[in-house]
Scaffold this motif. Structure first.
Motif, PDB file in Angstrom:
ATOM      1  N   LYS A 157       7.085  -2.716  -3.102  1.00  0.00           N
ATOM      2  CA  LYS A 157       5.828  -1.975  -2.938  1.00  0.00           C
ATOM      3  C   LYS A 157       5.450  -1.867  -1.461  1.00  0.00           C
ATOM      4  O   LYS A 157       5.048  -0.797  -0.981  1.00  0.00           O
ATOM      5  CB  LYS A 157       4.715  -2.684  -3.719  1.00  0.00           C
ATOM      6  CG  LYS A 157       3.391  -1.938  -3.695  1.00  0.00           C
ATOM      7  CD  LYS A 157       2.328  -2.684  -4.485  1.00  0.00           C
ATOM      8  CE  LYS A 157       0.982  -1.953  -4.405  1.00  0.00           C
ATOM      9  NZ  LYS A 157      -0.091  -2.677  -5.106  1.00  0.00           N
TER      10      LYS A 157
ATOM     11  N   LYS B 165       6.122   5.422   4.115  1.00  0.00           N
ATOM     12  CA  LYS B 165       5.296   6.639   4.020  1.00  0.00           C
ATOM     13  C   LYS B 165       4.716   7.064   5.371  1.00  0.00           C
ATOM     14  O   LYS B 165       4.361   8.222   5.565  1.00  0.00           O
ATOM     15  CB  LYS B 165       4.145   6.415   3.021  1.00  0.00           C
ATOM     16  CG  LYS B 165       4.598   6.377   1.564  1.00  0.00           C
ATOM     17  CD  LYS B 165       3.406   6.136   0.633  1.00  0.00           C
ATOM     18  CE  LYS B 165       3.839   6.063  -0.822  1.00  0.00           C
ATOM     19  NZ  LYS B 165       2.681   5.763  -1.703  1.00  0.00           N
TER      20      LYS B 165
ATOM     21  N   THR C  79       7.890   0.499   0.405  1.00  0.00           N
ATOM     22  CA  THR C  79       7.589   1.894   0.056  1.00  0.00           C
ATOM     23  C   THR C  79       6.369   2.392   0.821  1.00  0.00           C
ATOM     24  O   THR C  79       6.347   3.533   1.310  1.00  0.00           O
ATOM     25  CB  THR C  79       7.354   2.029  -1.460  1.00  0.00           C
ATOM     26  OG1 THR C  79       8.476   1.502  -2.164  1.00  0.00           O
ATOM     27  CG2 THR C  79       7.162   3.482  -1.856  1.00  0.00           C
ATOM     28  N   GLU C  80       5.345   1.553   0.934  1.00  0.00           N
ATOM     29  CA  GLU C  80       4.137   1.927   1.682  1.00  0.00           C
ATOM     30  C   GLU C  80       4.443   2.162   3.154  1.00  0.00           C
ATOM     31  O   GLU C  80       3.983   3.133   3.754  1.00  0.00           O
ATOM     32  CB  GLU C  80       3.072   0.838   1.536  1.00  0.00           C
ATOM     33  CG  GLU C  80       2.376   0.800   0.195  1.00  0.00           C
ATOM     34  CD  GLU C  80       1.572   2.065  -0.094  1.00  0.00           C
ATOM     35  OE1 GLU C  80       0.885   2.541   0.827  1.00  0.00           O
ATOM     36  OE2 GLU C  80       1.663   2.583  -1.220  1.00  0.00           O
TER      37      GLU C  80
ATOM     38  N   THR D 275       3.509  -6.227   7.616  1.00  0.00           N
ATOM     39  CA  THR D 275       2.348  -6.622   6.804  1.00  0.00           C
ATOM     40  C   THR D 275       2.242  -8.137   6.674  1.00  0.00           C
ATOM     41  O   THR D 275       1.383  -8.638   5.946  1.00  0.00           O
ATOM     42  CB  THR D 275       2.455  -5.998   5.399  1.00  0.00           C
ATOM     43  OG1 THR D 275       3.697  -6.394   4.811  1.00  0.00           O
ATOM     44  CG2 THR D 275       2.392  -4.481   5.467  1.00  0.00           C
TER      45      THR D 275
END
Length: 363
Positions: A34, A41, A37-38, A53
């Motif tokens: 997840k 983008k 994927t973020e 992150t």
């Protein structure tokens, strides 16, 4: 993929074929998938694509003792623990506290009492080059990245900033050498791609150089009347190109370091004009003495010396104006460095030389 930091995982995935990427993501932990994927983008060359992150977050009402317990629990899986970020319940950034401040503080003191609320931060869509300038300006080891609502979504660490600095510097060097920037290393880039990256600018410069040839051809009668004039053309052209390159290098550096902005154009021009006047006069005196001693011709010495003064002034002003103009037009100032500037300076210097020569000798 589960063992490396998220920003490194994204960098690795971006280099792989799409069918391999699908297989990797399918076998990656769901929480990691997840995050990856973020991060994918975000547009290339933005702070969002550069950030990780994995950071330490604290609550403002924690005591120093509780903060250390939280750091010990989360720290091994985070990229850096030097800076910790104080967030609200909805993850809005309130402040930053470094490990040094926590170490020297009383264990019962609250985090909100020692955190720094004057936060140096950036947003997810900020250009990565601007982010690296912040590292240089503020001497920090990490910069928090927030979204439009001031929620902390990641941090950019100094090691990633250094990678970007190297990439941007290499790109500028390639542009200054009149080449299209290459994505891969020298040996990994094919011969065809090397040629393609170089040929376009070489064609532009070759066609530009034809203008200089046309000017010389136009003054063919003047050359026939006084053939000695031809021997001074390489020296005048070389001096103009070198002077323009000196100025453009300093101006491009000033723009890159934020020492010069586009609004400083007239200030920079005035400074370069004074420098060029001094340099031009010095070069003219030396050349006048040499020509008089060697050729015993005061008129030719005067023409060459006067041409040198005007050439140096114009070349240095061009070297000052063109990079700032490129910056104003949202272009990379590096494209205005040599050899493009040299080609323009060559054309201008030859035109000046023949205009002054025809006027003085009535050719």
């Amino acid at each position: 993929m589960n063992e490396i930091y998220m920003d490194d995982a994204v960098d690795l995935i971006e280099e792989m074929p799409s069918n391999v990427v699908k297989r990797i993501l399918a076998n990656t932990k769901s929480e990691n998938r997840k995050i990856i994927t973020e991060l994918l983008k975000y547009p290339d060359d933005t702070a969002g694509s550069l950030m990780t992150t994995e950071f330490i977050d604290l609550k403002e009402n924690m005591t120093v003792r509780e903060a250390f317990e939280s750091i010990k629990k989360k720290g091994l899986k985070k990229e850096t623990v030097y800076n910790c970020y104080v967030l609200t319940v909805d993850r809005k950034l309130l402040g930053v506290v470094d490990i040094k401040s926590l170490l020297v503080a009383d264990t019962d003191k609250l985090v909100k009492d020692i955190m720094n609320t004057n936060i140096i931060k950036t947003n997810t869509l900020e250009d990565q080059e601007e982010v690296t300038k912040m590292f240089d300006k503020y001497d920090v080891v990490a910069i928090p990245v927030v979204d439009k609502e001031n929620r902390l979504v990641g941090i950019i660490t100094i090691d990633d900033a250094i990678d970007v600095m190297q990439e941007e510097t290499l790109e500028d060097f390639e542009k200054m050498a009149a080449m299209a920037p290459a994505e891969e290393s020298y040996f990994k880039t094919s011969v065809f791609k090397h040629a393609k990256n170089r040929i376009v600018w070489l064609l532009v410069l070759m066609i530009s150089a034809m203008i200089t040839g046309a000017i010389i051809e136009n003054f063919e009668s003047a050359i026939a009347s006084l053939p000695l004039l031809v021997s001074f053309i390489p020296m005048i052209m070389g001096t103009g190109g070198n002077c323009g390159s000196q100025s453009s290098t300093l101006i491009i550096r000033g723009l890159a370091m934020d020492e010069i902005s586009t609004k400083d154009i007239f200030k920079a021009m005035w400074k370069e004009f004074r420098v060029s006047a001094l340099v031009g006069i010095a070069l003219a005196i030396v050349n006048m003495a040499r020509i008089v001693i060697q050729y015993h011709d005061v008129k030719i010495a005067f023409v060459v010396s006067l041409t040198l003064i005007f050439t140096v002034i114009l070349a240095k002003l061009l070297g000052c104006i063109l990079p700032i103009l490129a910056k104003k037009l949202k272009l990379d100032p590096a494209i205005m460095a040599s050899p493009l500037l040299t080609t323009i300076a060559d054309t201008v210097s030859v035109l000046l030389f023949f205009v002054i020569s025809t006027a003085v000798f009535n050719l």
